[in-house]
Design an enzyme around this catalytic site. Sequence first.
Site, PDB file in Angstrom:
ATOM      1  N   SER A 138       0.828  -1.202   0.000  1.00  0.00           N
ATOM      2  CA  SER A 138       0.000   0.000   0.000  1.00  0.00           C
ATOM      3  C   SER A 138       0.865   1.255   0.000  1.00  0.00           C
ATOM      4  CB  SER A 138      -0.891   0.002   1.249  1.00  0.00           C
ATOM      5  OG  SER A 138      -1.513   1.252   1.424  1.00  0.00           O
ATOM      6  N   TYR A 163      -2.295  -0.262  10.038  1.00  0.00           N
ATOM      7  CA  TYR A 163      -2.497  -0.841   8.702  1.00  0.00           C
ATOM      8  C   TYR A 163      -1.218  -0.707   7.872  1.00  0.00           C
ATOM      9  CZ  TYR A 163      -3.987  -1.148   3.827  1.00  0.00           C
ATOM     10  OH  TYR A 163      -4.071  -1.456   2.508  1.00  0.00           O
TER      11      TYR A 163
END
Length: 348
Positions: A138, A163
Amino acid sequence: MNSKKNSETIFVTGAAGFIGAALVKALLTLGFKVIGIDNLNDYYSTSLKRSRLTEIEKVSRENGEWFFYEITIEDKKVLLDLINRYEPQIFVHLAAQAGVRYSITNPSAYIQSNLVGFANVLEGCRKNKITHLIYASSSSVYGGNKNLPFYEEQAVNHPVSLYAATKKANELMAHTYSHLYNLPTTGLRFFTVYGPWGRPDMAPMIFARSILKNQPIKVFNYGEMKRDFTYIDDVVEGIIRCCFKKASIDDSFNPLMPNPSTSSAPYRIFNLGNSHPIPLTYFIELLEKNLGKKAIKNFQPLQQGDVVSTAAKMDLLNSWVEYKPTTSIENGIKLFSEWYLDYFKNTS
């Protein structure tokens, strides 16, 4: 069955997810045999996930071979048994607990799915001699970095959400398996993917729903934000191109000045973005235009765990697989809005 059937079997985790479902449909259209898994959890609407699976079924009637299993990657035995049964050559790992903000209040979900689950995927690939593992990282890994555009050689040691930390951990875990077991791994750092069939917890869906219901939208950092919005079809194209060019050893890798994106092992990291960051205010304007309604804006300070701007430098992926995104933000928002209005036309 499509006459252009391909010989490779491709295993896709997160197959009912936004990116996963779009990828599966594209692979089936190309004639591949695809094994898909998803746990269909309730992080967001399971009906949307099942609708995506219905769309996949429609494609599979004319193209490729499609097998779906509702399992979780945290269940190591079931996962490894399934990989062993089908003996895929290529493994695309997209399953994960997604969302920056959710990780602030539910950290354990990220530990289980993104760390324990990814470890099980790596073990499955190792034990079944998978020829290439492609996995989702990501743009969030760039964290507090303010040196734009983001490029893969930058250090990413300062995540600002759990995350992001789990995605960075995935890159480190993958490198270990590339080094120890000669497993080719390619990590793709996705940049704000949007388009039809998108996730309800992301800005396009949240904003569209609120605009159409005359409800205020929260505009964080008082609108002073930019995102490298990347259209779903462009993302799928990048993934597929990477599937068929295995990660390889970087012969020029220098351990005295190590490049974080390559290695003396078969390991690669790439940005997968659009390289054209868009102001959040312009993004909202496009939604207003295509939905035919004005947004009620509720300006708010920057939210914890968020970053102000993202921008992807795409030179590495372009040189690796000749990848260049082709969808403008104007056309992408038009296509998204058309799908949204059609899909939700019967909802209140």
